[in-house]
Design a protein around this motif. Structure first.
Motif, PDB file in Angstrom:
ATOM      1  N   ALA A 142     -27.543  23.008 -32.271  1.00 58.55           N
ATOM      2  CA  ALA A 142     -27.110  22.053 -32.551  1.00 58.55           C
ATOM      3  C   ALA A 142     -26.203  21.391 -34.219  1.00 58.55           C
ATOM      4  N   THR A 143     -27.704  22.479 -34.955  1.00 54.77           N
ATOM      5  CA  THR A 143     -27.721  22.617 -36.100  1.00 54.77           C
ATOM      6  C   THR A 143     -26.460  23.336 -36.746  1.00 54.77           C
ATOM      7  N   LEU A 144     -26.415  24.448 -35.966  1.00 56.54           N
ATOM      8  CA  LEU A 144     -25.108  25.850 -36.402  1.00 56.54           C
ATOM      9  C   LEU A 144     -23.706  24.829 -36.267  1.00 56.54           C
ATOM     10  N   ILE A 145     -23.712  24.126 -34.804  1.00 55.39           N
ATOM     11  CA  ILE A 145     -21.962  23.932 -34.128  1.00 55.39           C
ATOM     12  C   ILE A 145     -21.417  22.489 -35.330  1.00 55.39           C
ATOM     13  N   LEU A 146     -22.431  22.092 -35.608  1.00 59.75           N
ATOM     14  CA  LEU A 146     -21.876  20.189 -36.062  1.00 59.75           C
ATOM     15  C   LEU A 146     -21.971  20.575 -37.854  1.00 59.75           C
ATOM     16  N   ALA A 147     -22.051  21.726 -38.224  1.00 63.16           N
ATOM     17  CA  ALA A 147     -22.370  21.951 -39.817  1.00 63.16           C
ATOM     18  C   ALA A 147     -20.628  22.212 -39.790  1.00 63.16           C
ATOM     19  N   GLN A 148     -20.753  22.017 -41.501  1.00 60.69           N
ATOM     20  CA  GLN A 148     -19.032  22.043 -42.036  1.00 60.69           C
ATOM     21  C   GLN A 148     -19.263  24.016 -42.193  1.00 60.69           C
ATOM     22  N   GLY A 149     -18.086  23.927 -42.261  1.00 65.32           N
ATOM     23  CA  GLY A 149     -17.998  26.359 -42.372  1.00 65.32           C
ATOM     24  C   GLY A 149     -17.727  26.365 -40.876  1.00 65.32           C
ATOM     25  N   LYS A 190     -27.470  21.359 -48.115  1.00 66.97           N
ATOM     26  CA  LYS A 190     -26.481  21.665 -48.595  1.00 66.97           C
ATOM     27  C   LYS A 190     -25.809  22.741 -47.458  1.00 66.97           C
ATOM     28  N   ARG A 191     -26.340  23.062 -46.890  1.00 68.10           N
ATOM     29  CA  ARG A 191     -26.131  24.007 -45.619  1.00 68.10           C
ATOM     30  C   ARG A 191     -24.918  23.126 -44.406  1.00 68.10           C
ATOM     31  N   LEU A 192     -25.571  22.369 -44.586  1.00 67.11           N
ATOM     32  CA  LEU A 192     -24.478  20.967 -43.281  1.00 67.11           C
ATOM     33  C   LEU A 192     -23.958  20.934 -43.740  1.00 67.11           C
ATOM     34  N   LEU A 193     -23.406  21.175 -45.745  1.00 66.60           N
ATOM     35  CA  LEU A 193     -22.320  20.820 -45.756  1.00 66.60           C
ATOM     36  C   LEU A 193     -20.928  21.971 -46.370  1.00 66.60           C
ATOM     37  N   GLY A 194     -21.604  22.834 -45.939  1.00 63.44           N
ATOM     38  CA  GLY A 194     -20.758  23.924 -46.092  1.00 63.44           C
ATOM     39  C   GLY A 194     -21.408  25.096 -47.312  1.00 63.44           C
TER      40      GLY A 194
END
Length: 692
Positions: free
Chosen positions: A499-506, A414-418
């Motif tokens: 990396a998780t932060l920068i790669l996520a939508q949003g 969910k977090r990766l897709l905004g």
């Protein structure tokens, strides 16, 4: 409103609905002597005003307001207390704590129902007739699209006090923040937008001063139009304006963290500095009877934005910072307060309606902190377009995933897709979510991987303050260590979180200093630490980590698939028939419902393409793998003829290499692969009209 120079003198205008008389007090240039006291002669409705001929910019002044002192009815007028102009564009002098600041007699058995007649002028900052004119030249707002925005939350003093390349005389000031050294660092990182902790004039709480501390964060505003004097080298508004102009010249936006939910006057036992003395019953939300204050903010008082003149003041303040000071947006502290009407929080309340219809404010970035401590205060996802929102679910979910908590794969997805389950409604975009893993309030990134328990003893509250659950992990030793294995594990964990932060939508937000390994020694509530605890130690900074952050931001910038406006819902694309998002296990298969509910599911892959609803433009497809488990073999998707590995957090200097059969996901790693542009498994041609 406020003090306006017209070439022949100064016009003064203030609001009070319940006053009986308003007096303007003029002061000597050093602020020590009251030289004149003039009753404002005119009243139009609730606006008191008058013109003083011959007065020039730079003049110091304040007000005394007469009216009933009846706390049980909400009125706390006391003309013995000098008041700051609510519209003052500048302040001179510091607040000096004294019992004379109180409208009541401290220690009286009648408490705040008593009445104090001591003059407070010696202890109150003086308002200044300011000259807001400034030669802006060709300054223009960068207006960075949200899909390209990378926010950097920082503090004027924390960023500059220990920076060896900032002139010593300018450290801790707006001009120091706008120095070449700071701007060059931000440009290297790829930052598009700085978000400054409060810079509107604020007070140091009395209990902090008594302990030898200061309000570092600045969430105790006493002047919504005036820059905080401690950040000015020579006390001139143009210093702030110069800072903004230099940031704009570097292509960087400036957003202000603003506090329109409460003021620095506290509850009924607080000082009479401004709003309380002008019209307590209008400016503040009061409980039934009027003596006590609604405290949805946790600071003692709550501004009453349902009153038209209080709402006007907030709107005038916002427009002032945009039109006169050229700022590019605002982050609203405890924004639920701003939308709380008599019946509760209302996304269509007066404040939001006023913002959304305003031609000046509707074009700047607006970010809500979507909670307060009042009833129904947590409103994540409940704000109207065009507001963005700080997403604490992202912070907590991502920290827990990398800490190894069981069953976190669905949340990470969910977090990766905004966080579509929160934001995908009423036409809102995936950029509505401001993603962060750290912010000023809480552990720094270094402390997230170094401490399991907060250490706030220096705040003088016996470590009771601050968050108790930080979802952190010390990686094997609490606090500092020389163990090379633990240090390596911590460094990798930081890269994985970033990396998780920068790669996520949003819209990603970085905390200043995280990119160089800044620590606060485990203090997760450093609001009162204006010292080496919060000042970034640039000399000891981790240059390698900063370079890695710059590569991450560049990777995001070069791959539009990582920063889309539309939400991804696994719908087939017209260009190639492929879904815009495909989740995968390490073996390349799509997870089953049983996998999603498996608490040990620890290697999650996601294949991303441009959203099915929008144009494709032939951008690279991206396959990202988030492995919080052991080393494992990967089977790469067969939806592309070839994949190139462009990121491996276990090898932070990797520039790219071919990937194929036998590719492995190292333990505790983030990998990013990209497919050639305009490729797909079906051989269909992507839509034309752009290049990657």
């Amino acid at each position: 409103m406020g003090a306006s120079f017209d070439g022949e003198g100064v016009n003064f205008a203030v609001f009070s609905a319940h006053a009986e008389k308003v007096e303007l007090c003029l002061f000597s240039s050093d602020g020590r002597k009251e030289t004149a006291r003039i009753s404002l002669p005119e009243r139009d409705g609730d606006i008191w005003h008058g013109h003083v001929g011959g007065l020039m910019p730079g003049a110091l002044y304040g007000f005394r307001v007469h009216g009933p002192y009846a706390p049980e009815q909400g009125h706390r007028f006391n003309p013995h207390k000098l008041l700051i102009d609510p519209y003052a564009r500048a302040l001179e002098g510091r607040l000096k704590w004294s019992d004379a600041l109180m409208g009541y007699k401290v220690g009286s058995p009648r408490a705040d129902m008593s009445y104090d007649t001591r003059d407070s002028a010696f202890a109150v900052p003086k308002s200044v007739v300011a000259d807001p004119s400034f030669i802006w030249g060709d300054d223009a707002p960068p207006r960075v699209p949200l899909t390209e925005t990378v926010i950097y939350e920082t503090h004027v003093r924390g960023m500059t006090m220990l920076h060896p390349a900032v002139d010593k005389g300018l450290r801790g000031t707006f001009l120091g923040l706008a120095s070449d050294a700071v701007l060059d660092h931000l440009v290297r990182l790829g930052i598009t937008t700085v978000e400054l902790l409060p810079v509107q004039a604020f007070a140091d709480e009395r209990f902090l001063v008594a302990k030898g501390l200061r309000n570092y964060w600045g969430y105790q505003t006493i002047g919504f139009f005036a820059p905080e004097p401690r950040y000015l080298a020579k006390g001139q508004l143009r210093e702030f304006q110069s800072m903004v102009r230099r940031f704009h010249a570097a292509g960087i936006e400036v957003i202000l963290d603003v506090v329109y939910n409460h003021t620095g006057e506290g509850d009924e036992f607080g000082p009479t500095l401004c709003f309380r003395g002008f019209d307590n019953a209008s400016y503040y939300r009061l409980l039934h009877g009027g003596r006590h204050y609604v405290n949805d903010t946790g600071t003692g008082n709550t501004l009453n934005l349902t009153h038209p003149m209080v709402l006007r003041m907030v709107m005038d303040s916002l427009r002032y910072w945009v039109e006169v000071c050229h700022v590019d947006g605002f982050r609203f502290d405890l924004a639920t307060v701003l939308g709380r009407e008599a019946h509760g929080f209302d996304a269509n309340g007066g404040f939001f309606d006023a913002i959304r219809q305003d031609p000046v404010l509707a074009r700047v970035k607006l970010i809500a902190e979507p909670w307060d401590i009042g009833p129904g205060g947590y409103q994540l996802g409940g704000y109207p377009h065009p507001f963005l929102e700080w997403n604490d679910r992202f912070r907590d979910g991502v920290r827990r995933w990398w800490r190894g908590d069981a069953g976190m794969a669905p949340d990470l997805a969910k977090r990766l897709l905004g966080s579509a389950e929160r934001f995908d409604h009423h036409g809102r975009a995936a950029t509505s979510s401001v993603n962060f893993v750290t912010a000023h309030d809480g552990f720094t990134l270094q402390d997230v991987v170094s401490f399991t328990l907060k250490r706030n003893w220096a705040n003088g509250e016996e470590n009771r303050d601050g968050h108790h659950e930080n979802h952190s992990d010390n990686m094997g030793a609490e606090g500092p260590t020389d163990d090379p294995v633990i240090l390596a594990a911590r460094a990798l964990r930081k890269r994985n979180l970033l990396a998780t932060l920068i790669l996520a939508q949003g819209v990603p937000m970085l905390l200043a200093g995280d990119e160089v390994g800044h620590t606060q020694g485990g203090n997760n509530n450093a609001y009162a630490q204006d010292n080496a605890t919060t000042w970034i130690d640039w000399a000891a900074g981790d240059a390698g980590l900063a370079a890695f952050v710059a590569r991450l931001v560049a990777l995001r910038r070069s791959h539009p698939v990582l920063r889309q406006r539309r939400f991804l819902h696994a719908r087939p694309r017209a260009a190639d028939g492929l879904p815009d998002v495909i989740w995968r296990r390490a073996d390349g298969q799509c997870p089953t419902p049983a996998d999603w509910h498996d608490p040990s599911f620890r290697c999650l892959g996601v294949e991303l393409r441009m959203a099915a609803e929008g144009p494709d433009h032939g951008h690279h497809a991206v396959y990202a793998v988030f492995n919080t488990g052991p080393d494992c073999v990967l089977r790469l998707p067969d939806t592309a003829p070839a994949w190139e590995l462009v990121l491996d957090t276990t090898r932070p200097d990797l520039s790219g290499e071919a990937a194929g059969p036998g590719t492995r996901a190292p333990a505790q790693s983030v990998l990013v692969f990209r497919a050639p542009a305009q490729s797909n498994a079906y051989g269909a041609k992507p839509s034309t009209g752009g290049t990657s």
